[in-house]
Design an enzyme around this catalytic site. Sequence first.
Site, PDB file in Angstrom:
ATOM      1  N   LYS A   1       0.641  -1.072   0.286  1.00 45.38           N
ATOM      2  CA  LYS A   1       0.128  -0.307   0.106  1.00 45.38           C
ATOM      3  C   LYS A   1       1.075   1.014   0.097  1.00 45.38           C
ATOM      4  O   LYS A   1       1.555   1.249   0.868  1.00 45.38           O
ATOM      5  CB  LYS A   1      -0.985  -0.150   1.392  1.00 45.38           C
ATOM      6  CG  LYS A   1      -2.338  -1.460   1.110  1.00 45.38           C
ATOM      7  CD  LYS A   1      -3.694  -0.613   1.620  1.00 45.38           C
ATOM      8  CE  LYS A   1      -4.464  -1.690   1.060  1.00 45.38           C
ATOM      9  NZ  LYS A   1      -5.202  -2.148   2.206  1.00 45.38           N
TER      10      LYS A   1
ATOM     11  N   ARG B   1      -3.508 -10.185   4.379  1.00 38.81           N
ATOM     12  CA  ARG B   1      -3.358 -10.306   3.090  1.00 38.81           C
ATOM     13  C   ARG B   1      -2.461  -9.928   2.158  1.00 38.81           C
ATOM     14  O   ARG B   1      -1.808  -8.878   2.255  1.00 38.81           O
ATOM     15  CB  ARG B   1      -4.172  -9.474   2.926  1.00 38.81           C
ATOM     16  CG  ARG B   1      -5.498  -9.584   1.263  1.00 38.81           C
ATOM     17  CD  ARG B   1      -6.512  -8.628   1.079  1.00 38.81           C
ATOM     18  NE  ARG B   1      -7.530  -8.913  -0.261  1.00 38.81           N
ATOM     19  CZ  ARG B   1      -7.118  -7.980  -1.129  1.00 38.81           C
ATOM     20  NH1 ARG B   1      -5.580  -7.155  -0.468  1.00 38.81           N
ATOM     21  NH2 ARG B   1      -6.924  -8.150  -2.755  1.00 38.81           N
TER      22      ARG B   1
END
Length: 284
Positions: free
Chosen positions: A220, A261
């Site tokens: 991210k 994840r």
Amino acid sequence: MNTPLPGLANLDRCAVMGVVNVTPDSFSDGGLWLDPEAAVAHGLGLVARGADLVDVGGESTRPGAHRVTEQEELRRVVPVVRELAAAGVVVSVDTMRAAVAEQAVAAGARLVNDVSGGLADPAMASVVADLGVPFVVMHWRGQSVDMDRLAVYRDVLAEVVAELRERADALLAAGVKEEQLILDPGLGFAKTTEHNWALLAGLGTLTAMGRPVLVAASRKRFLGTLLADPETGELRPARQRDDATAAVSVLSARAGAWAVRVHDVAGTADAVRVVAAWQAAGES
Ligand code: PMM
């Protein structure tokens, strides 16, 4: 860490969820697995590298993204779920749509991962109640197209905990069972870099809510910001954020996350095993 979830094996360590985005435009791997055969091969590869489950999604949720139609999402997701499930893979479906959740579970998915925590589709709660599968309730404040505007908090940890509690209560009232619920702080969804770090540092407060917690920091933007080129200020590119992702996996596992994840499974699969061995040896 080992709260049982319906239909899923209970591991003695943090689980690794590998990501298969069947999308043309995800920020980190968009377009790579749009073809169903490539997506299935990628999912099998993730399992070979140590993924405990594979999360299949057909809609990009990166900031600013527009929604795809339900028909297109079904077309992307269902065949990939069916083939991976038939090959024995534990599949999770990443969707905000009840119809996609329903058809994916009929095709063999064992878990529903909804980044809106049931807010985007009013039918989701009752469908998940009927399906009885584990359900990821991610903290979410609105669709990707305008989520940056919603990243306003006085105390991000306290507000995310309160809003997740509110969501969980609404789902329980709609018939979802407590044992189905998995919580997720929603890193990057209506969160600034500072918000993301505050939530990670406060992970213990989330795990103390008594339900398994999923952490999805992989590649991210906040990691790109952390690792930006010191001279130019250019963000570290998404595919060069995997070592940092593995570091987040270690710290998340240590803080009691149920699963992480990730896109690059290999590093994280090793990392969570190191944490488990360290803790089993009687950390002092
Ligand atoms: N982030 C993305 C997609 N799905 N699901 C959960 N539960 N939590 C997340 O933070 C999350 C998610 C966006 O990342 P991607 O485009 O790399 O899949």
